[in-house]
Design a protein around this motif. Structure first.
Motif, short mmCIF file in Angstrom:
data_model
loop_
_atom_site.label_atom_id
_atom_site.label_comp_id
_atom_site.label_asym_id
_atom_site.label_seq_id
_atom_site.Cartn_x
_atom_site.Cartn_y
_atom_site.Cartn_z
N VAL A 128 0.84 -1.19 0.00
CA VAL A 128 0.00 0.00 0.00
C VAL A 128 0.88 1.24 0.00
N GLY A 129 0.49 2.24 -0.79
CA GLY A 129 1.29 3.46 -0.82
C GLY A 129 0.66 4.56 -1.63
N LYS A 130 1.52 5.37 -2.22
CA LYS A 130 1.06 6.50 -3.03
C LYS A 130 1.96 6.65 -4.24
N ALA A 131 1.36 7.18 -5.31
CA ALA A 131 2.09 7.38 -6.57
C ALA A 131 2.11 8.86 -6.90
N HIS A 132 3.19 9.29 -7.56
CA HIS A 132 3.31 10.65 -8.06
C HIS A 132 3.58 10.54 -9.57
N ILE A 133 2.77 11.21 -10.37
CA ILE A 133 2.88 11.11 -11.82
C ILE A 133 2.98 12.51 -12.42
N ALA A 134 3.95 12.69 -13.31
CA ALA A 134 4.09 13.96 -14.01
C ALA A 134 4.40 13.71 -15.48
N TYR A 135 3.97 14.65 -16.33
CA TYR A 135 4.33 14.57 -17.74
C TYR A 135 4.38 15.96 -18.34
N LEU A 136 5.09 16.09 -19.43
CA LEU A 136 5.18 17.34 -20.18
C LEU A 136 4.35 17.18 -21.44
N PRO A 137 3.22 17.87 -21.54
CA PRO A 137 2.29 17.67 -22.66
C PRO A 137 2.94 17.94 -24.01
N HIS A 138 2.48 17.20 -24.99
CA HIS A 138 2.93 17.41 -26.37
C HIS A 138 1.79 17.89 -27.25
N THR A 194 5.51 0.39 -11.58
CA THR A 194 6.07 1.69 -11.98
C THR A 194 6.29 1.75 -13.48
N ALA A 195 6.89 0.69 -14.02
CA ALA A 195 7.19 0.65 -15.46
C ALA A 195 5.92 0.63 -16.30
N GLN A 196 4.92 -0.12 -15.88
CA GLN A 196 3.69 -0.23 -16.66
C GLN A 196 2.96 1.11 -16.74
N ILE A 197 2.95 1.84 -15.64
CA ILE A 197 2.26 3.13 -15.62
C ILE A 197 2.92 4.11 -16.58
N ILE A 198 4.24 4.23 -16.51
CA ILE A 198 4.91 5.22 -17.36
C ILE A 198 4.90 4.78 -18.82
N ASP A 199 4.98 3.49 -19.06
CA ASP A 199 4.91 3.01 -20.45
C ASP A 199 3.56 3.31 -21.07
N LEU A 209 -0.32 8.85 -24.57
CA LEU A 209 -0.36 10.32 -24.54
C LEU A 209 0.75 10.94 -25.39
N GLY A 210 1.84 10.20 -25.62
CA GLY A 210 2.94 10.73 -26.40
C GLY A 210 3.52 12.03 -25.86
N PRO A 211 3.80 12.13 -24.55
CA PRO A 211 4.31 13.38 -23.99
C PRO A 211 5.78 13.61 -24.36
N ARG A 212 6.26 14.82 -24.11
CA ARG A 212 7.68 15.11 -24.31
C ARG A 212 8.53 14.44 -23.25
N GLY A 213 7.92 14.09 -22.16
CA GLY A 213 8.62 13.39 -21.10
C GLY A 213 7.64 13.00 -20.02
N ALA A 214 8.01 11.98 -19.23
CA ALA A 214 7.13 11.53 -18.15
C ALA A 214 7.98 11.11 -16.96
N ALA A 215 7.38 11.20 -15.77
CA ALA A 215 8.06 10.80 -14.54
C ALA A 215 7.05 10.12 -13.63
N VAL A 216 7.45 9.00 -13.05
CA VAL A 216 6.60 8.28 -12.10
C VAL A 216 7.44 7.89 -10.90
N GLY A 248 11.98 10.50 -21.74
CA GLY A 248 11.96 11.74 -22.51
C GLY A 248 12.79 12.83 -21.85
N VAL A 249 12.22 14.04 -21.81
CA VAL A 249 12.93 15.19 -21.25
C VAL A 249 13.34 14.95 -19.80
N PHE A 250 12.50 14.26 -19.03
CA PHE A 250 12.84 14.00 -17.63
C PHE A 250 14.09 13.11 -17.52
N ALA A 251 14.27 12.20 -18.45
CA ALA A 251 15.44 11.33 -18.42
C ALA A 251 16.69 12.05 -18.90
#
Length: 207
Positions: free
Chosen positions: A106-116, A143-148, A154-161, A189-192
């Motif tokens: 049990v926990g919490k997730a943080h998700i971010a992306y840069l829209p394209h 973690t990998a499944q969510i960001i993939d 969504l095809g963002p410029r970058g994503a972070a989870v 993407g940009v986050f990496a």
């Protein structure tokens, strides 16, 4: 050679055939077997209805097998006033089940992306977490499944989870490390590529 007589230690190839889902009655019978194996009497008053309850609960715990990330992320919005900076949803609560011991984490997730080319409804990111969390999982794979899925649909410029969770397989059994947290994260993407964007992500989570 029949699969049942395959020598111990011999690896089986990954299955490409979908598993045949047992009936409700078969699932309840399996629960009765486990109750008896645990040392209790599945016919006593307090346990008579337990197999049905467990089967229904499993339907909720593992509802993600019947859900699809593409459907969740299918609708996007392009009228965002030219906004192209980070979109972050933090502290998304989730619960999942460890595929090794079938106990919760049990926990919490943080998700971010840069829209394209548009953004997705904010609630859809929380819904996406649920799609994959409601399955047998490891935190790393979750973690990998969510960001993939975000990248694919969504095809963002970058994503972070980033995910933080306490695993009952560590706190309830084994080392019994109560309160220990496991943290996983992945950038694309940009986050990496840009450490500055990673720092912004972490700073926004901590606010």
């Amino acid at each position: 050679m029949d699969a049942r007589t395959k020598p111990v230690g011999t690896a089986f190839p990954p299955s490409t055939t979908p598993a045949v889902r047992p009936t409700q009655e078969e699932a309840e019978a399996a629960v009765r077997t486990l109750l008896a194996w645990a040392g209790d009497d599945p016919t006593r008053e307090g346990l008579i209805e337990t197999p049905g309850r467990v089967a229904r609960a499993y339907g909720e715990f593992f509802a993600g097998y019947g859900q699809d990330a593409k459907t969740v992320l299918s609708k996007t919005f392009r009228e965002v006033g030219g906004y192209d900076d980070i979109v972050l949803v933090r502290d998304i609560p989730f619960s999942s089940h460890c595929e090794h011991h079938m106990v919760p984490f049990v926990g919490k997730a943080h998700i971010a992306y840069l829209p394209h080319d548009g953004v997705v409804g904010l609630s859809k990111l929380a819904r996406l977490v649920e799609v994959f969390a409601k399955r047998l999982q490891t935190q790393e794979n979750l973690t990998a499944q969510i960001i993939d899925a975000i990248n694919e649909h969504l095809g963002p410029r970058g994503a972070a989870v980033m995910m933080e969770a306490e695993h009952m397989c560590m706190s309830m059994r084994g080392v019994r490390a109560h309160g220990a947290s496991t943290i996983t994260h992945r950038f694309t993407g940009v986050f990496a590529e840009d450490r500055t964007e990673q720092d912004r992500f972490f700073a926004m989570i901590k606010r």
